[in-house]
Design a protein around this motif. Sequence first.
Motif, PDB file in Angstrom:
ATOM      1  N   ASN A 547      39.998  25.964  19.757  1.00  0.00           N
ATOM      2  CA  ASN A 547      38.443  25.898  19.611  1.00  0.00           C
ATOM      3  C   ASN A 547      37.897  27.130  19.082  1.00  0.00           C
ATOM      4  OD1 ASN A 547      39.053  23.230  20.443  1.00  0.00           O
ATOM      5  ND2 ASN A 547      38.230  23.354  22.493  1.00  0.00           N
ATOM      6  N   ASN A 548      38.555  28.320  19.608  1.00  0.00           N
ATOM      7  CA  ASN A 548      37.943  29.640  19.188  1.00  0.00           C
ATOM      8  C   ASN A 548      37.964  29.832  17.616  1.00  0.00           C
ATOM      9  OD1 ASN A 548      37.070  30.406  21.645  1.00  0.00           O
ATOM     10  ND2 ASN A 548      39.163  30.964  21.936  1.00  0.00           N
ATOM     11  N   LYS A 549      39.120  29.224  17.050  1.00  0.00           N
ATOM     12  CA  LYS A 549      39.411  29.298  15.434  1.00  0.00           C
ATOM     13  C   LYS A 549      38.485  28.384  14.776  1.00  0.00           C
ATOM     14  CE  LYS A 549      43.965  31.186  15.628  1.00  0.00           C
ATOM     15  NZ  LYS A 549      45.325  31.105  15.481  1.00  0.00           N
ATOM     16  N   VAL A 550      38.104  27.385  15.478  1.00  0.00           N
ATOM     17  CA  VAL A 550      37.014  26.187  14.731  1.00  0.00           C
ATOM     18  C   VAL A 550      35.782  26.945  14.329  1.00  0.00           C
ATOM     19  CG1 VAL A 550      35.712  24.193  14.998  1.00  0.00           C
ATOM     20  CG2 VAL A 550      38.064  24.405  15.985  1.00  0.00           C
ATOM     21  N   ILE A 551      35.275  27.839  15.180  1.00  0.00           N
ATOM     22  CA  ILE A 551      33.967  28.492  14.778  1.00  0.00           C
ATOM     23  C   ILE A 551      33.968  29.283  13.351  1.00  0.00           C
ATOM     24  CG2 ILE A 551      32.356  30.085  15.627  1.00  0.00           C
ATOM     25  CD1 ILE A 551      33.158  29.381  18.604  1.00  0.00           C
ATOM     26  N   ASN A 552      35.164  30.168  13.535  1.00  0.00           N
ATOM     27  CA  ASN A 552      35.576  30.815  12.141  1.00  0.00           C
ATOM     28  C   ASN A 552      35.504  29.942  11.213  1.00  0.00           C
ATOM     29  OD1 ASN A 552      35.533  33.142  13.935  1.00  0.00           O
ATOM     30  ND2 ASN A 552      37.842  33.548  13.363  1.00  0.00           N
ATOM     31  N   THR A 553      36.203  28.829  11.234  1.00  0.00           N
ATOM     32  CA  THR A 553      36.582  27.996   9.964  1.00  0.00           C
ATOM     33  C   THR A 553      35.044  27.449   9.545  1.00  0.00           C
ATOM     34  OG1 THR A 553      38.709  27.377  10.928  1.00  0.00           O
ATOM     35  CG2 THR A 553      37.864  25.947   9.037  1.00  0.00           C
ATOM     36  N   LEU A 554      34.123  26.913  10.366  1.00  0.00           N
ATOM     37  CA  LEU A 554      32.843  26.396  10.250  1.00  0.00           C
ATOM     38  C   LEU A 554      32.175  27.330   9.381  1.00  0.00           C
ATOM     39  CD1 LEU A 554      32.305  24.280  13.464  1.00  0.00           C
ATOM     40  CD2 LEU A 554      32.917  23.461  11.236  1.00  0.00           C
ATOM     41  N   ASN A 555      32.229  28.495   9.767  1.00  0.00           N
ATOM     42  CA  ASN A 555      31.310  29.643   9.262  1.00  0.00           C
ATOM     43  C   ASN A 555      31.748  30.176   8.014  1.00  0.00           C
ATOM     44  OD1 ASN A 555      29.062  30.670  11.265  1.00  0.00           O
ATOM     45  ND2 ASN A 555      30.917  30.400  12.605  1.00  0.00           N
ATOM     46  N   SER A 556      33.157  29.628   7.799  1.00  0.00           N
ATOM     47  CA  SER A 556      33.732  30.189   6.378  1.00  0.00           C
ATOM     48  C   SER A 556      33.585  29.076   5.556  1.00  0.00           C
ATOM     49  CB  SER A 556      35.295  30.229   6.646  1.00  0.00           C
ATOM     50  OG  SER A 556      35.985  30.283   5.421  1.00  0.00           O
ATOM     51  N   LEU A 557      33.131  27.945   5.849  1.00  0.00           N
ATOM     52  CA  LEU A 557      32.920  26.754   5.273  1.00  0.00           C
ATOM     53  C   LEU A 557      31.167  27.031   4.760  1.00  0.00           C
ATOM     54  CD1 LEU A 557      34.396  23.535   6.564  1.00  0.00           C
ATOM     55  CD2 LEU A 557      34.963  24.615   4.424  1.00  0.00           C
ATOM     56  N   CYS A 558      30.616  27.608   5.635  1.00  0.00           N
ATOM     57  CA  CYS A 558      29.235  27.825   5.059  1.00  0.00           C
ATOM     58  C   CYS A 558      29.070  29.167   4.062  1.00  0.00           C
ATOM     59  CB  CYS A 558      28.286  28.269   6.277  1.00  0.00           C
ATOM     60  SG  CYS A 558      28.275  27.027   7.547  1.00  0.00           S
ATOM     61  N   ILE A 559      30.081  30.096   4.173  1.00  0.00           N
ATOM     62  CA  ILE A 559      30.131  31.200   3.038  1.00  0.00           C
ATOM     63  C   ILE A 559      30.790  30.376   1.701  1.00  0.00           C
ATOM     64  CG2 ILE A 559      31.446  33.148   2.283  1.00  0.00           C
ATOM     65  CD1 ILE A 559      31.571  33.757   5.371  1.00  0.00           C
ATOM     66  N   GLU A 560      31.728  29.495   1.888  1.00  0.00           N
ATOM     67  CA  GLU A 560      32.164  28.819   0.761  1.00  0.00           C
ATOM     68  C   GLU A 560      31.029  27.921   0.071  1.00  0.00           C
ATOM     69  OE1 GLU A 560      34.894  26.909  -2.256  1.00  0.00           O
ATOM     70  OE2 GLU A 560      34.932  28.850  -0.777  1.00  0.00           O
ATOM     71  N   MET A 561      30.103  27.276   0.895  1.00  0.00           N
ATOM     72  CA  MET A 561      29.138  26.495   0.408  1.00  0.00           C
ATOM     73  C   MET A 561      28.144  27.410  -0.277  1.00  0.00           C
ATOM     74  SD  MET A 561      26.271  24.346   2.750  1.00  0.00           S
ATOM     75  CE  MET A 561      25.792  25.858   3.600  1.00  0.00           C
ATOM     76  N   ASP A 562      27.845  28.586   0.133  1.00  0.00           N
ATOM     77  CA  ASP A 562      26.943  29.443  -0.527  1.00  0.00           C
ATOM     78  C   ASP A 562      27.498  30.133  -1.724  1.00  0.00           C
ATOM     79  OD1 ASP A 562      25.086  29.281   1.868  1.00  0.00           O
ATOM     80  OD2 ASP A 562      25.816  30.979   2.805  1.00  0.00           O
TER      81      ASP A 562
END
Length: 823
Positions: A547-562
Amino acid sequence: MAKTIKKETADKKNDADSESKKSWKITKQHKVLVGSLLVLFAISLLLAFVSFYIYGQEDQSAVTELADRDAKVGNWLGKFGAFLADIFVYKGFGAASFLFVRLFFLTGAYLVLDLPVKKLRNTWFWDLYAIAVISILFGFFADFLPELGGVVGFEMNIYLQDYLGKSGTLLVLIFGLIIYLLFKIRVSPESIKALFEKTKQEINEDLEDMNLPSKDNSAAYNLEEFAVDDFNEEDFPEEELVPELKPVSKFEINKDDLKPTISSSSELIMEPSIKQNSSMDLEVTPQITEPIEETFVIEKVEEEDVVEENMASKLVADFGLFDPTLDLSNYKFPTIDLLKEYSSGGITINQEELEENKNRIVETLRNYKIEIAQIKATVGPSVTLYEIVPEAGIRISKIKSLEDDIALSLSALGIRIIAPIPGKGTIGIEVPNKNPTMVSMKSVIGSTKFQEAEMELPIALGKTISNETFVVDLAKMPHLLMAGATGQGKSVGLNAVLTSLLYKKHPAEVKFVLVDPKKVELTLFNKIERHYLAKLPDTEDAIITDNNKVINTLNSLCIEMDNRYSLLKDAMVRNIKEYNDKFKSRRLNPEAGHRFLPYIVLVVDEFADLIMTAGKEVETPIARLAQLARAIGIHLIIATQRPSVNVITGIIKANFPARIAFRVTSKIDSRTILDTQGADQLIGRGDLLYTNGNDIVRVQCAFVDTPEVEKITEFIGAQKAYATAYLLPEFTGDDESGIKLDMDISERDNMFREAAEVIVTAQQGSASLLQRKLKLGYNRAGRLIDQLEAAGIVGPFEGSKARSVNIPDLSSLDQFFNNENNS
């Protein structure tokens, strides 16, 4: 459309017929056999037709004597060829029959090469149209060439001329040719105009080329006036320009022959005197000085956009459109044979059950003085829909309130009343079948509706009550929320979604980010990691279970979106489809950072567990992606067991218009998912309700078992793959938040020195490195990085790059700590 109720005896006969038909299956060998026969038949027709125009008149009498072995024919295919030519050419369409050769040959070739014969529908239609038009056109000239039109062309001409006359018939034929040129050959008025302009330009250029030599000849003719044998000095006064003499043949000039002349510039010039009796031929080239004219050139700078378009068109003309699948050009999609067929292929209709349910519904309604004007049944895989039309004056709410009474009379669970059915003037009563039919994934994937679906991300969920395949587009949803109690088909629904995309999209076109807190549901997809999965650069497993790595992945997807939005802004487009189309047409420069963007599908199997452990840290990036990520091709599929309001919050629900509800335990849970009740009345085992903000559709989810998914992933995993999985941008934590770092040494973590040694040894300042080496959680590793930055051991946050390390080795680090202790 309602199903016709049949008797059980008829069902047995139909089942026997279906089993006998099922035993006969068209194989590739059958296609090659039939295709070869058609190709050979086309060649036979060609030989017969050609020899008809050579020996047709001689063979005319032998056509009716096929049984006479002594009759001789000149046709290259013998009597059979003479018969075929007589049928197709003489009695048929004349010279236009040669198009039959093309049609049979193409059809046979497509069968032999195992190409889809459906693509030839357009060819068959327009060739048959051309056969008719050409035959009638040749028949118009039957008085001069009767063999070209055939009997059909001749008779059709006579028929048309009886009503329209010769002029009208000719106009109709011209109109028929115009139709063929416009819709088949795609000839447009603009192309004809461009052709004439091009021809006119070429003619003008030829005329200019012809005029240039004539000017040169006239200039040569003027020079010849000066080339004379008898040259007289008196004809040229001293004040005039002295011509320059160029000898054609060798000659010598004696010094005695030179005489001085005084030019207008008062200079002494020695020039030879020429005798009249000289036999030497001279060519005189006058030195004519013309006034120098100033040249004024206007340069027109082409607009940049036009140049870019021209360059893009040239690149497309030279290399073709960009193909994103080129790296895996030999990739083969999974075959339908990998899926299992669970049913016999049809829905079993029990007449007694239908009659019994109908009578009980009518009787229950009559007990409450509700008369029925009409009732009909639609049998689905697991549910039968009874549509009733009440008598005039009956209130719909009264029927709706009898839901429990009807369920009691039918002794069945999962009865749902739709009052009224949207788009119809009827009331629907859904009653579960006693013997439901399982919907296999094979029947759904192999359906025409799915195979011919022109969608960006097509998903085949299952079959509706009317037994129609239910296909939706994930790109238009744009995000999907799935909820249901344990064991009601939620994980199977996720597998059906992923299987649909694997059967339809190339690895270059879609990537999956899989989150599986259960650690067992999505592990089978590990085999296609380098084909379809996306992950963070510093993670080992592509399927996220921590679950801790999920936070990194979701924020990484936000960077990819930007990052993607920046690319769309530079390309001046509004969504990923326009961007990729522009990139394929080579109008975007890869050297400027542009690239082909695949769709990214985030799948979260158990969202409630993430909310319990991470809370706002998960909800915030999920909400941000749901609000903004649609245009750049990132789509979310979230599944949860517990659809309570603290899990599916208002922010999430507002951005997930598409929802799937499996069976839940209460009406409150149903309202949480669908904003209406109904999910609590489902029967389970894949029975679901789907809504996209409008009507609610009841669907029986297609069943795909674990062995089937394993076969599909093994089939894909055995093929050539990319070097790595699709890498998402690195996310390093909260360092970019701008919060002032803590400088108090007493508040440092007790693992601060160990963390510093790990960072200095690896010469890489990364929170994920500390997580792996020291087995820490994400939050603690992030705080350690903050403290290391405050101490000056690592540098500041630099986006996707790792932090710089300011201390070169461990000895320097020891010296650093000694200095701190002494200070």
